[in-house]
Design a protein around this motif. Structure first.
Motif, PDB file in Angstrom:
ATOM      1  N   GLU A  24      -1.810  31.299  27.012  1.00 64.26           N
ATOM      2  CA  GLU A  24      -0.869  30.228  26.675  1.00 64.26           C
ATOM      3  C   GLU A  24       0.219  30.105  27.745  1.00 64.26           C
ATOM      4  N   GLN A  25       0.731  31.221  28.220  1.00 64.29           N
ATOM      5  CA  GLN A  25       1.770  31.201  29.249  1.00 64.29           C
ATOM      6  C   GLN A  25       1.251  30.557  30.524  1.00 64.29           C
ATOM      7  N   VAL A  26       0.058  30.938  30.941  1.00 62.23           N
ATOM      8  CA  VAL A  26      -0.529  30.388  32.163  1.00 62.23           C
ATOM      9  C   VAL A  26      -0.756  28.889  32.009  1.00 62.23           C
ATOM     10  N   GLN A  27      -1.225  28.460  30.859  1.00 58.93           N
ATOM     11  CA  GLN A  27      -1.456  27.037  30.633  1.00 58.93           C
ATOM     12  C   GLN A  27      -0.142  26.258  30.593  1.00 58.93           C
ATOM     13  N   ALA A  28       0.903  26.841  30.034  1.00 61.14           N
ATOM     14  CA  ALA A  28       2.189  26.147  29.912  1.00 61.14           C
ATOM     15  C   ALA A  28       2.938  26.078  31.239  1.00 61.14           C
ATOM     16  N   THR A  29       2.908  27.159  31.999  1.00 63.73           N
ATOM     17  CA  THR A  29       3.704  27.227  33.236  1.00 63.73           C
ATOM     18  C   THR A  29       2.927  26.810  34.477  1.00 63.73           C
ATOM     19  N   HIS A  30       1.602  26.870  34.402  1.00 63.29           N
ATOM     20  CA  HIS A  30       0.718  26.612  35.554  1.00 63.29           C
ATOM     21  C   HIS A  30       0.960  27.611  36.680  1.00 63.29           C
ATOM     22  N   ARG A  31       1.586  28.732  36.352  1.00 65.29           N
ATOM     23  CA  ARG A  31       1.779  29.824  37.310  1.00 65.29           C
ATOM     24  C   ARG A  31       0.771  30.921  36.994  1.00 65.29           C
ATOM     25  N   PRO A  32       0.263  31.592  38.005  1.00 63.21           N
ATOM     26  CA  PRO A  32      -0.660  32.708  37.754  1.00 63.21           C
ATOM     27  C   PRO A  32       0.089  33.920  37.209  1.00 63.21           C
ATOM     28  N   ILE A  33      -0.643  34.780  36.545  1.00 61.30           N
ATOM     29  CA  ILE A  33      -0.123  36.078  36.124  1.00 61.30           C
ATOM     30  C   ILE A  33      -0.897  37.133  36.894  1.00 61.30           C
ATOM     31  N   VAL A  34      -0.180  38.014  37.552  1.00 61.08           N
ATOM     32  CA  VAL A  34      -0.789  39.116  38.280  1.00 61.08           C
ATOM     33  C   VAL A  34      -0.850  40.308  37.334  1.00 61.08           C
ATOM     34  N   LEU A  35      -2.041  40.817  37.106  1.00 54.85           N
ATOM     35  CA  LEU A  35      -2.231  41.973  36.234  1.00 54.85           C
ATOM     36  C   LEU A  35      -2.303  43.225  37.089  1.00 54.85           C
ATOM     37  N   THR A  36      -1.589  44.239  36.642  1.00 56.42           N
ATOM     38  CA  THR A  36      -1.576  45.498  37.386  1.00 56.42           C
ATOM     39  C   THR A  36      -2.293  46.588  36.603  1.00 56.42           C
ATOM     40  N   GLN A  37      -2.826  47.524  37.333  1.00 54.13           N
ATOM     41  CA  GLN A  37      -3.486  48.687  36.740  1.00 54.13           C
ATOM     42  C   GLN A  37      -3.023  49.899  37.539  1.00 54.13           C
ATOM     43  N   HIS A  38      -2.455  50.859  36.842  1.00 52.80           N
ATOM     44  CA  HIS A  38      -1.914  52.052  37.493  1.00 52.80           C
ATOM     45  C   HIS A  38      -0.865  51.678  38.541  1.00 52.80           C
ATOM     46  N   GLY A  39      -0.072  50.638  38.241  1.00 47.98           N
ATOM     47  CA  GLY A  39       1.013  50.241  39.117  1.00 47.98           C
ATOM     48  C   GLY A  39       0.626  49.422  40.335  1.00 47.98           C
ATOM     49  N   ARG A  40      -0.641  49.057  40.432  1.00 43.99           N
ATOM     50  CA  ARG A  40      -1.115  48.267  41.576  1.00 43.99           C
ATOM     51  C   ARG A  40      -1.746  46.983  41.090  1.00 43.99           C
ATOM     52  N   SER A  41      -1.637  45.930  41.880  1.00 41.07           N
ATOM     53  CA  SER A  41      -2.249  44.659  41.493  1.00 41.07           C
ATOM     54  C   SER A  41      -3.755  44.845  41.356  1.00 41.07           C
ATOM     55  N   ALA A  42      -4.306  44.261  40.261  1.00 42.30           N
ATOM     56  CA  ALA A  42      -5.727  44.447  39.977  1.00 42.30           C
ATOM     57  C   ALA A  42      -6.470  43.123  39.792  1.00 42.30           C
ATOM     58  N   ALA A  43      -5.787  42.108  39.228  1.00 44.73           N
ATOM     59  CA  ALA A  43      -6.448  40.838  38.955  1.00 44.73           C
ATOM     60  C   ALA A  43      -5.395  39.753  38.794  1.00 44.73           C
ATOM     61  N   VAL A  44      -5.867  38.499  38.821  1.00 46.49           N
ATOM     62  CA  VAL A  44      -4.970  37.356  38.643  1.00 46.49           C
ATOM     63  C   VAL A  44      -5.553  36.464  37.556  1.00 46.49           C
ATOM     64  N   LEU A  45      -4.699  36.082  36.618  1.00 48.39           N
ATOM     65  CA  LEU A  45      -5.076  35.129  35.570  1.00 48.39           C
ATOM     66  C   LEU A  45      -4.505  33.784  35.991  1.00 48.39           C
ATOM     67  N   LEU A  46      -5.377  32.773  36.090  1.00 51.40           N
ATOM     68  CA  LEU A  46      -4.978  31.494  36.656  1.00 51.40           C
ATOM     69  C   LEU A  46      -5.446  30.362  35.756  1.00 51.40           C
ATOM     70  N   ASP A  47      -4.611  29.349  35.557  1.00 50.46           N
ATOM     71  CA  ASP A  47      -4.966  28.150  34.813  1.00 50.46           C
ATOM     72  C   ASP A  47      -6.171  27.479  35.479  1.00 50.46           C
ATOM     73  N   VAL A  48      -7.067  26.923  34.687  1.00 51.02           N
ATOM     74  CA  VAL A  48      -8.293  26.331  35.229  1.00 51.02           C
ATOM     75  C   VAL A  48      -7.986  25.186  36.191  1.00 51.02           C
ATOM     76  N   GLY A  49      -7.038  24.327  35.830  1.00 54.66           N
ATOM     77  CA  GLY A  49      -6.677  23.220  36.724  1.00 54.66           C
ATOM     78  C   GLY A  49      -6.131  23.711  38.045  1.00 54.66           C
ATOM     79  N   GLU A  50      -5.290  24.741  37.992  1.00 51.53           N
ATOM     80  CA  GLU A  50      -4.753  25.320  39.224  1.00 51.53           C
ATOM     81  C   GLU A  50      -5.862  25.959  40.045  1.00 51.53           C
ATOM     82  N   TYR A  51      -6.813  26.619  39.377  1.00 53.72           N
ATOM     83  CA  TYR A  51      -7.948  27.226  40.081  1.00 53.72           C
ATOM     84  C   TYR A  51      -8.768  26.151  40.792  1.00 53.72           C
ATOM     85  N   GLU A  52      -9.025  25.035  40.099  1.00 57.75           N
ATOM     86  CA  GLU A  52      -9.799  23.954  40.709  1.00 57.75           C
ATOM     87  C   GLU A  52      -9.075  23.383  41.924  1.00 57.75           C
ATOM     88  N   ARG A  53      -7.762  23.167  41.824  1.00 54.49           N
ATOM     89  CA  ARG A  53      -6.995  22.664  42.962  1.00 54.49           C
ATOM     90  C   ARG A  53      -7.035  23.659  44.132  1.00 54.49           C
TER      91      ARG A  53
END
Length: 92
Positions: A24-53
């Motif tokens: 919901e946050q990603v869809q509302a803000t159109h900003r990606p969320i960087v997910l961390t694992q063990h204190g390091r960046s691991a993945a990015v959650l991105l809105d579909v429209g932003e991904y397509e662009r």
């Protein structure tokens, strides 16, 4: 698309517990969320429209890079010739 570190960088464990809220946050803000694992960046959650662009921009940039290489190798077509070819195709 400016990332706000305090809001947009979150641990993977928090994502697991609140996946729907993160989406919901990603869809509302159109900003990606960087997910961390063990204190390091691991993945990015991105809105579909932003991904397509983003992928469309990457494709255009790759086309430009390829065209520049072709021109550097002397494989370019003069403007008037390119225009003639395009107009000939449109008339078919």
């Amino acid at each position: 698309m400016q990332i706000r570190l305090i809001e947009d960088v979150r641990p993977l464990s928090e994502f697991r517990a609140n996946a729907a809220a993160f989406v919901e946050q990603v869809q509302a803000t159109h900003r990606p969320i960087v997910l961390t694992q063990h204190g390091r960046s691991a993945a990015v959650l991105l809105d579909v429209g932003e991904y397509e662009r983003l992928t469309e921009r990457a494709e255009v940039l790759e086309d430009i890079r390829l065209a520049e290489e072709q021109v550097a190798r002397g494989e370019g077509v003069e403007h008037n010739e390119a225009k003639r070819q395009v107009l000939a195709r449109l008339r078919r």
